[in-house]
Design an enzyme around this catalytic site. Structure first.
Site, PDB file in Angstrom:
ATOM      1  N   ASP A 144      -7.510   4.082   9.839  1.00  0.00           N
ATOM      2  CA  ASP A 144      -7.456   2.734   9.287  1.00  0.00           C
ATOM      3  C   ASP A 144      -6.006   2.459   8.901  1.00  0.00           C
ATOM      4  OD1 ASP A 144      -7.407   0.484   7.663  1.00  0.00           O
ATOM      5  OD2 ASP A 144      -9.267   0.972   6.610  1.00  0.00           O
ATOM      6  N   TYR A 199      -3.736  -9.465   7.395  1.00  0.00           N
ATOM      7  CA  TYR A 199      -3.420 -10.379   6.296  1.00  0.00           C
ATOM      8  C   TYR A 199      -2.531  -9.753   5.242  1.00  0.00           C
ATOM      9  CZ  TYR A 199      -7.823  -8.278   4.536  1.00  0.00           C
ATOM     10  OH  TYR A 199      -8.828  -7.424   4.177  1.00  0.00           O
ATOM     11  N   LYS A 200      -2.135  -8.505   5.474  1.00  0.00           N
ATOM     12  CA  LYS A 200      -1.230  -7.852   4.528  1.00  0.00           C
ATOM     13  C   LYS A 200       0.206  -8.025   5.042  1.00  0.00           C
ATOM     14  CE  LYS A 200      -4.916  -4.663   3.165  1.00  0.00           C
ATOM     15  NZ  LYS A 200      -5.086  -5.046   1.755  1.00  0.00           N
ATOM     16  N   PHE A 209     -10.309   3.564   0.971  1.00  0.00           N
ATOM     17  CA  PHE A 209     -10.777   2.243   0.559  1.00  0.00           C
ATOM     18  C   PHE A 209     -12.303   2.206   0.751  1.00  0.00           C
ATOM     19  CE2 PHE A 209     -11.403  -2.381   1.059  1.00  0.00           C
ATOM     20  CZ  PHE A 209     -10.818  -2.785  -0.123  1.00  0.00           C
ATOM     21  N   ARG A 225       0.164  -1.823  -8.755  1.00  0.00           N
ATOM     22  CA  ARG A 225       0.606  -1.651  -7.374  1.00  0.00           C
ATOM     23  C   ARG A 225       1.706  -2.676  -7.107  1.00  0.00           C
ATOM     24  NH1 ARG A 225      -3.981  -1.719  -2.660  1.00  0.00           N
ATOM     25  NH2 ARG A 225      -3.609  -3.944  -2.899  1.00  0.00           N
TER      26      ARG A 225
END
Lengths: 439, 439
Positions: free
Chosen positions: A226, A251-252, A145, A399
């Site tokens: 990560d 937040y995922k 990312f 996704r």
């Protein structure tokens, strides 16, 4: 259901594990047998949507909203006294959430704390632990990312190094996955730190954290990870494996709300070091308010807190963790694997023009599936128009994340039906071509 | 009321301006004449308390709670689409709040953004703008809030400098205030950056931002400021004055809630630089989601955002700013000066054993008053037991903040009555001695 999952785990091809193409009947049977099916009732699920984006932004649980409401009420009634008298108190909010998260990542409670953003945590941890004497280069990969690279490059510059020289990048062979053999082979004496994602944000490949850590340590390097795309859906054993440090967001899969404060782990062998981004909230708690101008780090991961924690953004995590703890991370992983197996089998069976960009072995897969198609962007737009919420990821990935917290097997079946309709009728051609999206 | 304030402004001694000791009758008259008196109705004021701690944690406005509730509802109903479709959208939340704040600090909207914590903002701004070629030393003072020093020392270490050598500290002559003459005299060719608070957190001294900035610039140094104790109660003219950068928090006078994301200002002449703590949220917005591995900074202060912004902690600021904007920063400052004048006059008249540690000239004073007494800690505890919420600050300060948002003149009068009773009866001796408190 246990049986089907065991089969799937044992066999690289989920379709063949069932021996026949998945059907709506099977989807409904599996939902009926799903011990986690009732979790969904604890979430606010947008009306009329098939929400397959829980790896971008998890949904709001009633418990999350309630915890936030309570925090607001305590602000209103206690004001400044909230720092000491609120329940839970705000002064140790980051540490206490760390205690609750420790089991999810396989760490000692003192090794985990909540605070800052993921990117800030990469800055302070890489900045703290980068030591050219161990090896001047930091090893990353070309499917990371972007913000991870921005932070690492910046920290290399801060340390007076040229990122073009000091950032060593493992290149993907297929543009989807990174071969652990290539990672291991790239670790030599010039590498002082390996920093990798646990799960690649686009393809969903799950890397072998243990193997990479061992290879790093064998070469005298540190290993950091990560975990943004795995925490809350894939169990970790960071302490057992000896990982040096890790960061992640909430937040995922952990459903803590947009921009919730992040998490970090520091192995206890590193306790006592002064963080690169020292701040008063990482000061030893007992003497924090003596207001000395010299910094004494907290003897825990808590030292890597920096400023005053955002209580109102952290409170929903406190509530959302109730759901995760009630379900259990092992059961969540089991359901997640079953859902993505089911999705992969359906794509294989019903979407001949699409490819699955995610590894088919469950042990190499996080919680989402990359459905690839040259028209992925317009297909994503067509899905959204039908109420199927997915992410497009450049250049060719739809996704799809069947979060085990609130997605069922029939939901997955319906998503593939929508995809089939969009592809069969070239419905996507009605939409404009363009890039975009929010992770 | 206008008259009395003009007098106070013109005269260093507020007591003599009125010509007589302040009375309860006068307090009530001034409340009756106060055009901002009704602001208080917009806040949740803890029952039965005299809240004099708005410079530690401002109170919750109904507008703040409503904005947060709306953000939660948008999370529940829009989920991921909140980033683009929420009103206001989350994608530009930090920039938009910056636009609203620009007037309060006297900046162009593009020069201000909301994000991170104050300490993180010091790290990224000092880390970005510290340039030994301008001068290897950073000038601070010995009455700074500790986290500022932690961050600056850490950034000096990051840059390979020994903070013991590169941190130049202006020493206070009286332990309360810093003489601007001493600051100006300390700026020589070895100083590359001056970083000062606008208002000292303990004594409440308001520094001359313009004079310090000019002196820094005259010596070829940059000037940065920590406005934590002035933003929302003291107007600033950062752009006019040419300040290079500034940071502040929103949970004090701006009433945005515990740990609300911080603010920062970067003068437009510095736009385009790559921040020391680069992150994906500071990337040029238009191309942020192309997910490139090379960082292109946003052409604004927005470049100094780092990670995904905490929307639920930022939303209350959006609501609370309604109150500030409705009142007007000039009117808030006017009331604040009148309240602190009144408080100082009462302390002089009624508390012979206390000293005022805050400058008596309004132009040299922020929004709070330091009431000094050797038993300050136990006096603070006695006040709290009576429902008067203040901060103790080591070693001898009772910090009293009559926030102009929700404190009136009679409130101030009552606080001094409580102090008088506690001192006259030595009521404080019933409390234990100890340090502590939360800023």
């Amino acid at each position: 259901m246990d049986d089907s999952r065991d089969d799937a785990d044992a066999d690289a091809s989920p379709e063949s594990s069932a021996g026949r193409p998945p059907t709506l009947t099977e989807a409904r049977e599996r939902d009926a047998d799903d011990p986690l099916a009732t979790l969904r009732e604890r979430f606010f699920v947008p009306d009329g949507e098939l929400y397959m984006d829980g790896n971008s932004l998890g949904l709001c649980a009633a418990d999350a909203a309630a915890a936030l409401e309570e925090a607001v009420e305590q602000w209103q009634t206690l004001a400044i006294r909230g720092w000491t008298d609120a329940d839970p108190d705000w002064f140790t909010y980051g540490e206490r959430l760390g205690d609750r998260l420790a089991g999810l990542v396989g760490a000692d409670p003192a090794e985990v704390v909540v605070g800052n953003s993921t990117t800030v945590n990469i800055h302070t941890l890489v900045g703290t632990f980068y030591d050219p004497d161990r090896g001047a280069e930091i090893l990353v990969n070309d499917l990371d990312f972007p913000t991870d690279h921005y932070a690492i490059r910046a920290q290399l510059r801060q340390a007076g190094r040229d990122p073009e020289e000091a950032l060593r990048v493992v290149e993907s062979r297929d543009g989807r996955t990174v071969d652990e053999d290539d990672i291991v082979a790239a670790i030599d004496d010039d590498v002082g730190m390996v920093f990798m994602p646990s799960v690649l944000y686009r393809s969903g490949q799950l890397l072998d954290v243990e193997r990479i850590t061992e290879a790093a340590h064998d070469a005298g390097a540190l290993a950091g990870f990560d975990l943004a795309h795995s925490v809350g859906v894939v169990p970790h054993r960071l302490s057992d494996v000896g990982v040096d440090f890790a960061v992640w967001c909430h937040y995922k899969y952990l459903n803590a709300g947009p921009g919730a404060p992040a998490g970090l782990y520091v192995n206890e062998r590193h306790f006592g070091v002064t963080p690169a981004l020292a701040g008063w909230w990482g000061h030893e708690k007992e003497t924090q308010f003596e207001m000395r101008h010299t910094y004494t780090p907290a003897p825990s991961a808590g030292a890597f807190q920096i400023g005053t924690p955002p209580i109102l953004a952290a409170a929903p995590l406190d509530g959302a963790l109730n759901v995760t703890e009630d379900a259990g991370i092992e059961a969540l992983r089991e359901k997640s694997v079953a859902l993505t197996d089911f999705l992969v089998a359906l794509v294989d069976d019903r979407l001949p023009d699409c490819e699955v960009g995610t590894p088919r072995e469950a042990a190499r897969r996080g919680g989402h599936v990359a459905v690839e198609h040259p028209e992925a962007y317009r297909i994503s737009e067509a899905l959204k128009a039908r109420g199927v919420v997915v992410d497009f990821r450049t250049p060719n990935v739809v996704r799809v994340c069947p979060s085990p917290y609130y997605v069922g097997f029939e939901d997955v079946y319906r998503v593939v039906e929508h995809l089939e309709a969009i592809l069969d009728d070239r419905e996507y051609e009605r939409f404009e071509t363009r890039g975009g999206g929010v992770t």
